[in-house]
Design a protein around this motif. Structure first.
Motif, short mmCIF file in Angstrom:
data_model
loop_
_atom_site.label_atom_id
_atom_site.label_comp_id
_atom_site.label_asym_id
_atom_site.label_seq_id
_atom_site.Cartn_x
_atom_site.Cartn_y
_atom_site.Cartn_z
N GLU A 18 5.31 11.82 -4.74
CA GLU A 18 3.63 11.28 -5.29
C GLU A 18 3.93 9.72 -5.78
O GLU A 18 2.78 9.18 -5.52
CB GLU A 18 3.31 12.14 -6.54
N VAL A 19 4.86 9.44 -6.21
CA VAL A 19 5.25 8.01 -6.53
C VAL A 19 5.16 7.32 -5.28
O VAL A 19 4.54 6.20 -5.21
CB VAL A 19 6.53 7.79 -7.51
N ARG A 20 5.91 7.86 -4.40
CA ARG A 20 5.96 6.87 -3.09
C ARG A 20 4.70 6.70 -2.28
O ARG A 20 4.47 5.70 -1.42
CB ARG A 20 7.18 7.39 -2.37
N SER A 21 4.04 7.92 -2.07
CA SER A 21 2.70 7.98 -1.35
C SER A 21 1.71 7.28 -1.99
O SER A 21 0.83 6.73 -1.26
CB SER A 21 2.64 9.45 -0.83
N THR A 22 1.42 7.64 -3.37
CA THR A 22 0.22 6.94 -3.95
C THR A 22 0.42 5.54 -4.25
O THR A 22 -0.63 4.86 -4.66
CB THR A 22 -0.26 8.09 -5.12
N GLY A 23 1.69 5.15 -4.64
CA GLY A 23 1.78 3.86 -5.25
C GLY A 23 1.58 3.69 -6.79
O GLY A 23 1.50 2.63 -7.30
N ARG A 24 1.40 4.97 -7.31
CA ARG A 24 1.06 4.98 -8.73
C ARG A 24 2.27 4.44 -9.79
O ARG A 24 3.44 4.86 -9.08
CB ARG A 24 0.53 6.11 -9.31
N PRO A 25 2.21 4.02 -10.73
CA PRO A 25 3.13 3.66 -11.49
C PRO A 25 4.12 4.99 -11.92
O PRO A 25 3.34 6.03 -12.25
CB PRO A 25 2.69 3.05 -12.90
N HIS A 28 3.26 6.73 -15.19
CA HIS A 28 1.76 7.54 -15.08
C HIS A 28 1.93 8.85 -14.42
O HIS A 28 1.62 9.93 -15.09
CB HIS A 28 0.79 6.83 -14.47
N VAL A 29 2.99 8.84 -13.41
CA VAL A 29 3.31 10.09 -12.74
C VAL A 29 4.10 10.69 -13.55
O VAL A 29 3.99 12.04 -13.69
CB VAL A 29 4.06 9.77 -11.47
N ASP A 32 2.02 12.71 -16.39
CA ASP A 32 1.34 13.69 -15.63
C ASP A 32 2.02 15.04 -15.43
O ASP A 32 1.60 16.12 -15.43
CB ASP A 32 0.54 13.26 -14.44
N ARG A 41 12.21 7.35 -12.44
CA ARG A 41 12.53 6.15 -11.79
C ARG A 41 13.90 6.38 -11.19
O ARG A 41 14.08 5.76 -10.25
CB ARG A 41 12.51 5.08 -13.18
#
Length: 103
Positions: A18-25, A28-29, A32, A41
């Protein structure tokens, strides 16, 4: 025996993906999914190293190999100490004067 992991592998993979595909911080991930941000991290950094995108960390395969090599070195050192002790013992036996048994 390995220490049980706090987070299941499926959750780790999902969070990293999710972090790598969406680019969200990461924070935040992590919030959630209920994961500590530093844990996530670290997983992301390790995934990047495994993908060859980072040079500052060992890949998982390299870590596993290093762990096995360290075990092997420790085992060989123990064996070497045993052989040294045995050679000292046998050297003392050779140097000891032999006496004939009395009849």
């Amino acid at each position: 025996m390995p220490v049980p992991r706090k987070y299941p592998d499926e959750l780790r993979e999902r969070a990293v993906r999710e972090v790598r595909s969406t680019g969200r911080p990461v924070a935040h991930v992590a919030r959630d999914l209920g994961i500590h941000p530093e844990a996530l991290r670290s997983w992301v950094r390790q995934a990047e190293a495994d993908a060859g995108e980072r040079d500052d960390r060992l890949t998982t395969a390299e870590r596993d190999e290093l762990k096995e090599l360290r075990k092997e070195v420790a085992e060989l050192r123990r064996a070497n100490e045993i052989l040294k002790a045995a050679s000292v013992f046998f050297a003392q036996e050779i140097d000891r004067p032999r006496t004939r048994p009395s009849r």
